[in-house]
Write an enzyme that holds these catalytic residues in place. Structure first.
Site, mmCIF file in Angstrom:
data_model
loop_
_atom_site.group_PDB
_atom_site.id
_atom_site.type_symbol
_atom_site.label_atom_id
_atom_site.label_comp_id
_atom_site.label_asym_id
_atom_site.label_seq_id
_atom_site.Cartn_x
_atom_site.Cartn_y
_atom_site.Cartn_z
ATOM 1 N N GLY A 3 -5.016 -7.810 -28.959
ATOM 2 C CA GLY A 3 -4.537 -6.682 -29.742
ATOM 3 C C GLY A 3 -4.171 -7.021 -31.172
ATOM 4 O O GLY A 3 -4.117 -6.137 -32.026
ATOM 5 N N VAL A 185 -2.560 -13.801 -27.461
ATOM 6 C CA VAL A 185 -3.986 -13.550 -27.231
ATOM 7 C C VAL A 185 -4.249 -12.451 -26.190
ATOM 8 O O VAL A 185 -5.380 -12.292 -25.739
ATOM 9 C CB VAL A 185 -4.737 -14.840 -26.821
ATOM 10 C CG1 VAL A 185 -4.753 -15.827 -27.969
ATOM 11 C CG2 VAL A 185 -4.111 -15.480 -25.583
ATOM 12 N N LYS A 186 -3.227 -11.679 -25.842
ATOM 13 C CA LYS A 186 -3.433 -10.659 -24.821
ATOM 14 C C LYS A 186 -3.827 -9.302 -25.451
ATOM 15 O O LYS A 186 -3.609 -9.079 -26.640
ATOM 16 C CB LYS A 186 -2.153 -10.500 -23.981
ATOM 17 C CG LYS A 186 -1.789 -11.766 -23.200
ATOM 18 C CD LYS A 186 -2.881 -12.172 -22.206
ATOM 19 C CE LYS A 186 -2.468 -13.336 -21.312
ATOM 20 N NZ LYS A 186 -2.405 -14.638 -21.991
ATOM 21 N N THR A 187 -4.354 -8.418 -24.601
ATOM 22 C CA THR A 187 -4.793 -7.100 -25.089
ATOM 23 C C THR A 187 -3.645 -6.375 -25.789
ATOM 24 O O THR A 187 -3.836 -5.726 -26.816
ATOM 25 C CB THR A 187 -5.286 -6.234 -23.900
ATOM 26 O OG1 THR A 187 -6.335 -6.938 -23.243
ATOM 27 C CG2 THR A 187 -5.798 -4.889 -24.374
#
Ligand SMILES: Cc1ncc(COP(=O)(O)O)c(C=O)c1O
Length: 397
Positions: A3, A185-187
């Site tokens: 994201g 690094v996550k959505t």
């Protein structure tokens, strides 16, 4: 995923609200915070989006797993069954409580094989922890049935799968407790952050207190709060929560972009005989954060992985040779390399790993490539990437 690629005015606005009041702490300071409670707002937003009664934000996904386990009363000497394909955080979060990670094989879903789970149950087993790796999920119907028949707690690690659903329900909301990561690094990212979700009020209150030194959070005088039990500091800051609040409101848009990009890549590969796709359990819908596929054998997958890198196809992972995500490279776990003396239950509990092989997991991970789906690609970039990937696989023998 991730994201941060689409940070914009929404994220800046939420962060500025916090900086203007100067209150970076999620609890207390009521008079000074200009009415801003970003962590609380994010918890409410997640409750609605993830369709659960309770959300407890914490400082990371790793913290979320430890807090969820502790909230369910899992600790010294208890066994927790989890898959060989995950992130090192999963066993770290178990062992820090003195509990024992029991690693078992995955199947073609790239998550827990229900039969392997059944075979691993002992009198010490307390919980089963499916890890919904790379945007898809475990066979939750099968695992729920196993948990019911053995009276075990089901804890979903959905750190890599926000936006995926199973029979229409968000993953993480199906078991007794669910865990999410909002790392960089996550959505959906907070920079660093995580969440425990549950419909069980006791587990929620335990999570709320445990993640803040055991504080009961009753009243508005922090110094006067009591401590019903021991806790630790797994708090998230208001700054991190502010970023996540803006991000989570955009979750549906992010998943839609991921799905578009994923579909273009998948269509390009689907006519190639050498390619088969990861199985998504019946009733499941991926978050489309990764495109996961199998090639005929290990050597083939290694060649394709090398060739992707040489031709600028980044973020495609061949986890067989990866140090972070697969049992094959976790020597520090097998040999219990630790800065401090490890509890004797854990020492004994981990011994099984010394002589254990995971041929079935090797069979799937050795042939698998998982390609991260970026949000920032243009349509032209995805089409170009899809053509290059297809050509590389066709040219490989
Ligand atoms: C499956 C899984 N569990 C737990 C974590 C830990 O999350 P965090 O990095 O927020 O501590 C991660 C992080 O990548 C993960 O992939």
């Amino acid at each position: 995923m991730p994201g941060f690629e689409l940070f914009g005015d929404e994220e800046r606005k939420e962060v500025n609200d916090v900086l203007e009041s100067g209150i970076l702490m999620r609890y207390g300071f009521d008079a000074l915070r200009n009415g801003h409670w970003k962590a609380k707002e994010l918890e409410k937003e997640l409750e609605s989006q993830l369709q659960v009664n309770h959300v407890q934000l914490v400082s990371s996904g790793t913290a979320a797993v430890s807090v969820a386990l502790a909230a369910a009363g899992i600790g010294a000497g208890d066994e927790v069954i989890l898959p060989t394909f995950t992130f090192v955080a999963s066993f770290e979060a178990i062992m820090v409580l003195g509990a024992i990670p029991i690693l078992v094989d995955i199947d073609d879903t790239l998550t827990l094989d229900p039969e392997a789970v059944n075979n691993a149950i002992t009198s010490k087993t307390k919980a089963i922890m499916p890890i919904h790796m790379c945007g898809s999920m475990a066979n939750m119907d099968a695992l729920t049935a196993i948990c019911r028949s053995h009276n075990l707690i089901l804890i979903e690690d959905a750190c890599q799968a926000i936006g995926a659903t199973y029979h229409g329900k968000p993953v993480g909301s199906i078991g007794d407790l669910g865990c999410f990561s909002f790392d960089f690094v996550k959505t959906i990212t907070c920079g660093e952050g995580g969440a425990v979700i549950t419909n069980n009020e006791k587990y929620y209150l335990n999570s709320d207190h445990f993640s803040d030194h055991g504080h009961d959070h009753v009243g508005s005088d922090r110094g006067a709060e009591t401590h019903p039990f021991l806790g630790y500091n797994f708090r998230i800051s208001e700054l991190n929560a502010a970023v996540g609040l803006a991000q989570v409101r955009r979750l549906n848009d992010f998943v839609a972009i991921q799905k578009d990009h994923y579909s273009i890549l998948r269509n390009a590969l689907s006519s190639i005989d050498a390619v088969t796709f990861r199985t998504v359990p019946e009733g499941g819908e991926e978050s489309y954060a990764f495109l996961n596929f199998f090639l005929p054998d290990l050597e083939f997958a290694q060649k394709v992985s090398r060739s992707f890198k040489e031709n600028g196809i980044d973020a495609c992972f061949h986890y067989y040779d990866n140090n972070w995500h697969y049992i094959r490279k976790w020597d520090h776990l097998v040999n219990l390399k630790s800065l401090y003396p490890i509890a004797s239950e854990v020492k004994k509990g981990i011994e099984y790993l010394k002589n254990k092989s995971f041929d079935q997991s090797d069979h799937f991970i050795g042939r698998n490539i998982s390609c991260l789906i970026k949000l920032s690609w243009t349509k032209e970039e995805v089409v170009q990437r899809a053509n290059t990937m297809a050509q590389i696989i066709k040219n490989t023998q």
